[in-house]
Design a protein around this motif. Structure first.
Motif, short mmCIF file in Angstrom:
data_model
loop_
_atom_site.label_atom_id
_atom_site.label_comp_id
_atom_site.label_asym_id
_atom_site.label_seq_id
_atom_site.Cartn_x
_atom_site.Cartn_y
_atom_site.Cartn_z
N HIS A 53 -7.58 -1.33 1.53
CA HIS A 53 -6.13 -1.50 1.45
C HIS A 53 -5.62 -1.31 0.04
O HIS A 53 -4.55 -0.72 -0.19
CB HIS A 53 -5.70 -2.87 1.97
CG HIS A 53 -4.23 -3.12 1.84
ND1 HIS A 53 -3.69 -3.83 0.80
CD2 HIS A 53 -3.19 -2.70 2.60
CE1 HIS A 53 -2.37 -3.86 0.93
NE2 HIS A 53 -2.05 -3.19 2.01
N ARG A 54 -6.38 -1.79 -0.93
CA ARG A 54 -5.93 -1.69 -2.32
C ARG A 54 -5.90 -0.24 -2.81
O ARG A 54 -5.27 0.06 -3.83
CB ARG A 54 -6.82 -2.54 -3.23
CG ARG A 54 -6.70 -4.03 -2.96
CD ARG A 54 -7.48 -4.84 -3.96
NE ARG A 54 -6.90 -4.75 -5.30
CZ ARG A 54 -5.88 -5.48 -5.72
NH1 ARG A 54 -5.31 -6.35 -4.92
NH2 ARG A 54 -5.42 -5.34 -6.94
N CYS A 55 -6.59 0.64 -2.11
CA CYS A 55 -6.61 2.05 -2.49
C CYS A 55 -5.68 2.92 -1.65
O CYS A 55 -5.49 4.11 -1.97
CB CYS A 55 -8.04 2.60 -2.40
SG CYS A 55 -9.15 1.97 -3.67
N VAL A 56 -5.13 2.36 -0.57
CA VAL A 56 -4.21 3.13 0.26
C VAL A 56 -2.99 3.51 -0.59
O VAL A 56 -2.43 2.68 -1.31
CB VAL A 56 -3.78 2.33 1.51
CG1 VAL A 56 -2.60 3.00 2.21
CG2 VAL A 56 -4.95 2.19 2.47
N GLY A 57 -2.60 4.75 -0.53
CA GLY A 57 -1.54 5.27 -1.38
C GLY A 57 -2.08 6.32 -2.32
O GLY A 57 -1.33 7.17 -2.81
N MET A 58 -3.38 6.26 -2.60
CA MET A 58 -4.04 7.36 -3.30
C MET A 58 -4.16 8.53 -2.33
O MET A 58 -4.09 8.37 -1.12
CB MET A 58 -5.48 6.96 -3.67
CG MET A 58 -5.68 6.05 -4.83
SD MET A 58 -7.48 5.86 -5.07
CE MET A 58 -7.51 4.93 -6.58
N GLY A 59 -4.43 9.70 -2.89
CA GLY A 59 -4.82 10.80 -2.03
C GLY A 59 -6.17 10.48 -1.40
O GLY A 59 -6.97 9.72 -1.97
N VAL A 192 10.63 3.04 -11.30
CA VAL A 192 10.25 2.77 -9.92
C VAL A 192 10.88 1.47 -9.43
O VAL A 192 10.77 0.43 -10.08
CB VAL A 192 8.72 2.67 -9.75
CG1 VAL A 192 8.37 2.31 -8.30
CG2 VAL A 192 8.06 3.99 -10.12
N VAL A 193 11.54 1.56 -8.29
CA VAL A 193 11.98 0.39 -7.53
C VAL A 193 10.91 0.18 -6.46
O VAL A 193 10.65 1.06 -5.66
CB VAL A 193 13.36 0.63 -6.89
CG1 VAL A 193 13.73 -0.53 -5.97
CG2 VAL A 193 14.42 0.82 -7.96
N ALA A 194 10.28 -0.98 -6.49
CA ALA A 194 9.13 -1.22 -5.62
C ALA A 194 9.47 -2.15 -4.47
O ALA A 194 10.42 -2.95 -4.54
CB ALA A 194 7.97 -1.80 -6.42
N VAL A 195 8.68 -2.03 -3.39
CA VAL A 195 8.81 -2.90 -2.23
C VAL A 195 7.45 -3.49 -1.90
O VAL A 195 6.41 -2.84 -2.10
CB VAL A 195 9.37 -2.14 -1.00
CG1 VAL A 195 10.83 -1.81 -1.20
CG2 VAL A 195 8.58 -0.86 -0.73
N THR A 196 7.45 -4.72 -1.40
CA THR A 196 6.18 -5.42 -1.12
C THR A 196 5.72 -5.25 0.32
O THR A 196 4.65 -5.75 0.68
CB THR A 196 6.32 -6.93 -1.42
OG1 THR A 196 7.36 -7.48 -0.60
CG2 THR A 196 6.64 -7.17 -2.89
N CYS A 197 6.47 -4.52 1.15
CA CYS A 197 6.15 -4.41 2.57
C CYS A 197 4.88 -3.61 2.85
O CYS A 197 4.35 -3.64 3.97
CB CYS A 197 7.32 -3.84 3.35
SG CYS A 197 8.05 -2.33 2.64
N GLY A 198 4.36 -2.92 1.83
CA GLY A 198 3.11 -2.21 2.01
C GLY A 198 1.89 -3.08 1.78
O GLY A 198 0.76 -2.66 2.03
N GLY A 199 2.12 -4.31 1.28
CA GLY A 199 1.02 -5.25 1.13
C GLY A 199 0.61 -5.55 -0.30
O GLY A 199 -0.31 -6.34 -0.52
N THR A 200 1.29 -4.97 -1.29
CA THR A 200 1.00 -5.28 -2.69
C THR A 200 2.01 -6.30 -3.18
O THR A 200 3.20 -6.18 -2.89
CB THR A 200 1.06 -4.00 -3.56
OG1 THR A 200 0.11 -3.05 -3.06
CG2 THR A 200 0.74 -4.30 -5.01
#
Length: 239
Positions: A53-59, A192-200
């Motif tokens: 999960h911590r790596c999701v978002g990478m290629g 960057v405006v960030a959102v926490t809904c992805g789990g970070t």
């Protein structure tokens, strides 16, 4: 789309907002985690879901390289990525946009901003994600992994998205949910405006450089005028 170098409401630079999709606009981060977990298991690798999960978002190429031993036979990486793609595709019908995602894109579009999706997803996955969003009328351009040589955290995807809508990095913001989104944007000097809904967590996102953090699209939408995005709207500056 307006001509390059002209804002939608008159002379001046065009301003725009780039959006990550997985975990930012669509609730898919944990579906990706599970698909990667299963793909690794098929090849005999037992990788904890929390690490994935911590790596999701990478290629995908970078994710595999980050999670598996450097001494592995890398000839199997392609099969792992193909397995992940097939496993994730099974969940396309289950994809759901986060509450407020479509309206957030609509408001950015109505405010005169160029709206682009800047995703590391494969083109086929991005098509499924866009179908879940149902917001194509408000999207000026969308880029996928197919449009970049290097995947996040490299900035190639964002460069492609900026070029697609004719916006300079100095006139753009990026909305994302992962550390890798922040690193990619930082390489171009894009806030960057960030959102926490992805789990970070909000703390991690702020530590990584987010200028604002919201719970998700609905929270950002409800605070849009006061947000960094709202300050990009031409009519706000003239109010």
């Amino acid at each position: 789309m307006g001509p390059h170098g002209n804002g939608p409401t008159g002379p001046g630079p065009r301003r725009g907002v780039l959006f990550d999709v997985d975990g930012t606009l669509v609730d898919s981060s944990y579906l990706h985690t599970l698909a990667w977990w299963q793909a690794f298991r098929q090849q005999g690798y037992d990788v904890p879901m929390v690490s994935i999960h911590r790596c999701v978002g990478m290629g995908g190429d970078r994710l595999v390289d980050a999670l598996l031993p450097a001494t592995r036979d890398k000839d199997g990486d392609g099969e792992i990525m193909a397995s992940h793609a097939a496993l994730f595709a099974v969940n396309w019908p289950a994809l759901r946009a986060f509450d407020g995602a479509r309206d957030l894109l609509a408001q950015c579009h109505a405010g005169g901003l160029a709206v682009a999706l800047a995703s590391s997803a494969r083109r086929q996955d991005l098509d499924a994600l866009r179908a879940a969003l149902g917001a194509d009328a408000y999207i000026d351009a969308a880029t996928s992994a197919n449009d970049a040589k290097e995947s996040k955290p490299a900035p190639d995807i964002l460069v492609a998205a900026l070029e697609a809508v004719g916006v300079d990095a100095a006139d753009a913001l990026y909305v994302g949910d992962a550390i890798w989104d922040l690193q990619a944007a930082a390489a171009l000097g894009i806030p960057v405006v960030a959102v926490t809904c992805g789990g970070t967590s909000a703390a991690e996102l702020r530590d990584a450089g987010a200028i604002e953090v919201y719970e998700g699209p609905r929270d950002l939408l409800e605070n849009l005028q006061a947000s960094a995005i709202g300050r990009l709207f031409p009519q706000v500056s003239n109010a």
